[in-house]
Design a protein around this motif. Structure first.
Motif, PDB file in Angstrom:
ATOM      1  N   SER A  14       2.693 -14.122  -4.820  1.00 42.19           N
ATOM      2  CA  SER A  14       3.613 -13.720  -3.850  1.00 42.19           C
ATOM      3  C   SER A  14       5.113 -14.083  -4.103  1.00 42.19           C
ATOM      4  O   SER A  14       5.756 -14.277  -3.178  1.00 42.19           O
ATOM      5  CB  SER A  14       3.431 -13.545  -2.457  1.00 42.19           C
ATOM      6  OG  SER A  14       3.646 -15.068  -1.977  1.00 42.19           O
ATOM      7  N   SER A  31      -2.701   2.063  -1.116  1.00 42.94           N
ATOM      8  CA  SER A  31      -3.085   0.697  -0.309  1.00 42.94           C
ATOM      9  C   SER A  31      -2.928  -0.553  -1.190  1.00 42.94           C
ATOM     10  O   SER A  31      -3.467  -0.567  -2.302  1.00 42.94           O
ATOM     11  CB  SER A  31      -4.664   1.093   0.130  1.00 42.94           C
ATOM     12  OG  SER A  31      -5.415   1.213  -1.085  1.00 42.94           O
ATOM     13  N   ARG A  33      -2.844  -5.029  -1.262  1.00 42.86           N
ATOM     14  CA  ARG A  33      -3.064  -6.257  -0.912  1.00 42.86           C
ATOM     15  C   ARG A  33      -2.558  -7.149  -1.879  1.00 42.86           C
ATOM     16  O   ARG A  33      -2.708  -7.235  -3.001  1.00 42.86           O
ATOM     17  CB  ARG A  33      -4.476  -6.618  -0.629  1.00 42.86           C
ATOM     18  CG  ARG A  33      -4.939  -7.764   0.074  1.00 42.86           C
ATOM     19  CD  ARG A  33      -6.380  -7.865   0.365  1.00 42.86           C
ATOM     20  NE  ARG A  33      -6.921  -6.838   1.427  1.00 42.86           N
ATOM     21  CZ  ARG A  33      -8.214  -6.589   1.579  1.00 42.86           C
ATOM     22  NH1 ARG A  33      -9.093  -7.011   0.600  1.00 42.86           N
ATOM     23  NH2 ARG A  33      -8.543  -5.642   2.145  1.00 42.86           N
ATOM     24  N   VAL A 228       8.361  -9.102   2.670  1.00 42.11           N
ATOM     25  CA  VAL A 228       7.168  -9.022   3.325  1.00 42.11           C
ATOM     26  C   VAL A 228       7.299  -8.009   4.488  1.00 42.11           C
ATOM     27  O   VAL A 228       6.241  -7.332   4.631  1.00 42.11           O
ATOM     28  CB  VAL A 228       6.709 -10.329   3.716  1.00 42.11           C
ATOM     29  CG1 VAL A 228       5.408 -10.340   4.770  1.00 42.11           C
ATOM     30  CG2 VAL A 228       6.628 -11.352   2.668  1.00 42.11           C
ATOM     31  N   ASP A 229       8.295  -8.212   5.457  1.00 44.02           N
ATOM     32  CA  ASP A 229       8.421  -7.225   6.396  1.00 44.02           C
ATOM     33  C   ASP A 229       8.401  -5.648   5.982  1.00 44.02           C
ATOM     34  O   ASP A 229       7.827  -4.831   6.557  1.00 44.02           O
ATOM     35  CB  ASP A 229      10.012  -7.273   7.158  1.00 44.02           C
ATOM     36  CG  ASP A 229       9.812  -8.785   7.911  1.00 44.02           C
ATOM     37  OD1 ASP A 229       8.542  -9.152   7.895  1.00 44.02           O
ATOM     38  OD2 ASP A 229      10.895  -9.067   8.552  1.00 44.02           O
ATOM     39  N   LEU A 231       6.934  -4.737   3.110  1.00 41.59           N
ATOM     40  CA  LEU A 231       5.434  -4.642   2.511  1.00 41.59           C
ATOM     41  C   LEU A 231       4.484  -4.248   3.577  1.00 41.59           C
ATOM     42  O   LEU A 231       4.071  -3.287   3.726  1.00 41.59           O
ATOM     43  CB  LEU A 231       4.998  -5.702   1.837  1.00 41.59           C
ATOM     44  CG  LEU A 231       3.742  -5.855   1.482  1.00 41.59           C
ATOM     45  CD1 LEU A 231       3.174  -4.655   0.358  1.00 41.59           C
ATOM     46  CD2 LEU A 231       3.216  -7.064   1.116  1.00 41.59           C
ATOM     47  N   VAL A 232       4.607  -4.806   4.703  1.00 48.79           N
ATOM     48  CA  VAL A 232       3.835  -4.755   5.677  1.00 48.79           C
ATOM     49  C   VAL A 232       4.003  -3.560   6.670  1.00 48.79           C
ATOM     50  O   VAL A 232       3.457  -2.669   7.201  1.00 48.79           O
ATOM     51  CB  VAL A 232       3.886  -5.975   6.827  1.00 48.79           C
ATOM     52  CG1 VAL A 232       3.326  -5.651   8.153  1.00 48.79           C
ATOM     53  CG2 VAL A 232       3.244  -7.174   6.042  1.00 48.79           C
ATOM     54  N   GLY A 236       0.950  -2.532   3.595  1.00 48.46           N
ATOM     55  CA  GLY A 236       0.393  -3.366   2.409  1.00 48.46           C
ATOM     56  C   GLY A 236       0.022  -4.600   3.498  1.00 48.46           C
ATOM     57  O   GLY A 236       0.287  -4.769   4.646  1.00 48.46           O
ATOM     58  N   GLU A 237      -0.831  -5.399   2.808  1.00 46.61           N
ATOM     59  CA  GLU A 237      -1.291  -6.774   3.301  1.00 46.61           C
ATOM     60  C   GLU A 237      -0.842  -7.833   2.530  1.00 46.61           C
ATOM     61  O   GLU A 237      -0.729  -7.900   1.270  1.00 46.61           O
ATOM     62  CB  GLU A 237      -2.854  -6.419   3.434  1.00 46.61           C
ATOM     63  CG  GLU A 237      -3.453  -5.348   3.944  1.00 46.61           C
ATOM     64  CD  GLU A 237      -4.978  -5.232   3.949  1.00 46.61           C
ATOM     65  OE1 GLU A 237      -5.621  -6.180   4.527  1.00 46.61           O
ATOM     66  OE2 GLU A 237      -5.550  -4.314   2.891  1.00 46.61           O
ATOM     67  N   LEU A 238      -0.965  -8.947   3.148  1.00 45.05           N
ATOM     68  CA  LEU A 238      -0.794 -10.244   2.654  1.00 45.05           C
ATOM     69  C   LEU A 238      -1.707 -11.397   3.007  1.00 45.05           C
ATOM     70  O   LEU A 238      -2.131 -11.376   4.118  1.00 45.05           O
ATOM     71  CB  LEU A 238       0.779 -10.776   2.965  1.00 45.05           C
ATOM     72  CG  LEU A 238       0.963 -12.087   2.441  1.00 45.05           C
ATOM     73  CD1 LEU A 238       1.043 -12.284   1.254  1.00 45.05           C
ATOM     74  CD2 LEU A 238       2.323 -12.752   3.248  1.00 45.05           C
TER      75      LEU A 238
END
Length: 486
Positions: A14, A31, A33, A228-229, A231-232, A236-238
């Motif tokens: 990441s 989708s 991850r 990240v914000d 992506l989510v 998306g998942e982290l």
């Protein structure tokens, strides 16, 4: 065959490239991850309390010349998502006796301050700074292609050759101008002069007079948070705290994207890759390392020349010949007694980095690959040379040797923060010569890290290009999704 519940894409790592790949794929409605071995995302863009409570230090990247230049970040409109401060000077280079050369955002101010070398600076850097967007396009893609702006590319190449050989002093008459260019050339871990080092430095010098070298408020972590914000927000998942040691440990996915050193990608996917590709990437070499030292200070660095307080980035090492000698020493496998040191004092522009009246200082020096040497004292001596009294301001230090850098981030093999030697040959073929170097020959496998074109730097382009290739080849997309804020 993937199961019916398989993910569309898995991203391993990441860092900025991994997150760029993930959010681009998520923006396309897939989708996605992301798996990260550390407890928090970011790779080299984390910001932590490394010395004392309340002192926020960037773990690797601190100042971001590519934040306003990268094609990915411009599509992502990073400047609308993260608050930046752009200092009036992009970088500076002090010399003995209180002298200093300063690369102001204003090219004319810079040239005027250089005196007799002002015309040469205008002639060398001016045309590239005026065409900074074209320079960004040319240097921010793989060099194994026909450039979109051939005249700019030709000028850039000729300038890199002129400043990358033993004749590099010819245009200049003063130590100030020579040293100022050398300091930015030395961002690579290459011996100097070198064409690849000159090319990297000219790119950064061009941006210095175009959009500047901005500092993110809150530290580099703020860039990670924005990515990240997004992506989510797009599904998306982290997943953090997972060190992927085998692809068998992962769920099924149509596409795997590696934000890892190419060695790690090849090891994980060796059963899916042809022997010919494994042989080719086995020849990909890492460069020398860095030893990083962070300081908590009771006050700002007391530079002998106060103009250095106009910039967050200062290159230390003395004259052009001194810096070149230090870098050549490291390239030969030895520590330099008088090292090149790159320092940044972001707390001059961002009060959130330290308690009131206090400051943080970020510094690194180049060392041989795999070095275990703690270079804190050598770094302090070099800073003291140009800022007498610096030692008296030190409240605490934190050091990462080259070995520690690799332990922190395995992509930094031997402490190499470039994830692969940025030599001329390895910029053309990164990690292999191919019109699509991000696409690995195994089905659905992509390399997104700085081991792939365009190479090192916080720009997200390796991830964006890997995602773009995956969308075209594995998902049939003909156009790319918008990355702009909603």
């Amino acid at each position: 065959m993937p199961s019916i519940d398989a993910l569309d894409a898995i991203v391993i790592g990441s860092g900025p490239n991994g997150l760029a790949a993930a959010l681009t794929l998520a923006r396309a409605g897939l989708s996605v991850r992301v798996y990260e071995r550390n407890a928090t995302p970011g790779g080299g863009m984390r910001t932590d309390e490394l010395t004392l409570p309340g002192f926020l230090h960037d773990q690797c990247s601190a100042v971001h010349p590519l934040a306003f230049a990268s094609g990915f970040f411009r599509r992502f409109e990073l400047d609308k998502r993260v608050r930046f401060v752009t200092p009036t000077a992009s970088y500076a280079h002090p010399l003995d006796g209180g002298r200093a050369a300063v690369a102001y955002l204003d090219l004319e101010r810079t040239a005027d301050a250089l005196g007799v070398d002002g015309p040469a600076w205008r002639a060398i850097i001016g045309p590239l700074a005026r065409e900074a967007d074209a320079v960004a396009q040319f240097t921010g893609s793989q060099l194994f292609q026909v450039p979109r702006h051939p005249l700019v590319a030709a000028r850039f190449g000729l300038t890199a050759i002129a400043q990358g050989g033993p004749w590099w002093n010819i245009p200049f008459r003063t130590e100030e101008a020579r040293a100022m260019l050398t300091g930015v050339f030395a961002h690579t871990t290459l011996p100097l002069p070198s064409v690849a080092g000159a090319a990297a430095g000219l790119t950064l010098a061009s941006y210095a007079h175009a959009r500047g070298w901005p500092v993110p408020i809150g530290g580099s972590q703020s860039i990670v948070t924005a990515m990240v914000d997004d992506l989510v927000a797009h599904g998306g998942e982290l997943v953090t705290g997972v060190d992927v040691q085998s692809l068998a440990d992962l769920p099924d996915a149509r596409v795997l994207v590696f934000d890892t050193h190419v060695e790690a990608a090849a090891r994980l996917a060796q059963d899916r890759l042809p022997a010919s590709y494994l042989r080719r990437v086995s020849r990909f070499r890492s460069g020398n390392g860095v030893c990083k030292v962070d300081f908590a200070l009771s006050g700002p660095v007391p530079w002998a020349n106060p103009e250095l307080n106009e910039t967050a980035t200062v290159h230390l090492g003395g004259t052009r010949s001194e810096v070149a000698r230090a870098e050549t020493t490291v390239a030969s496998g030895r520590e330099s007694d008088d090292p090149y040191v790159l320092v940044s004092q972001p707390s001059l522009f961002d009060g959130s980095r330290a308690p009131a009246g206090k400051h943080v200082l970020w510094a690194y020096t180049h060392v041989p690959a795999g070095s275990r040497d703690d270079r804190t004292e050598a770094v302090i001596r070099q800073i003291e040379r140009f800022a007498p009294g610096f030692r008296d301001l030190i409240l605490a230090t934190a050091v990462k040797t080259a070995v520690d850098m690799e332990a922190y981030n395995p992509n930094y093999s031997g402490g190499d923060i470039s994830t692969g030697l940025p030599s001329f040959s390895q910029l053309i073929a990164r990690p292999v010569a191919s019109p699509d170097p991000w696409r690995m020959p195994g089905q659905g496998l992509y390399l997104a890290s700085a081991s792939a074109a365009p190479g090192p730097g916080v720009h997200g382009l390796g991830g964006y290009y890997a995602a773009r290739s995956a969308l075209r080849h594995d998902f049939g997309f003909r156009s790319m999704p918008s990355l702009a804020p909603a």
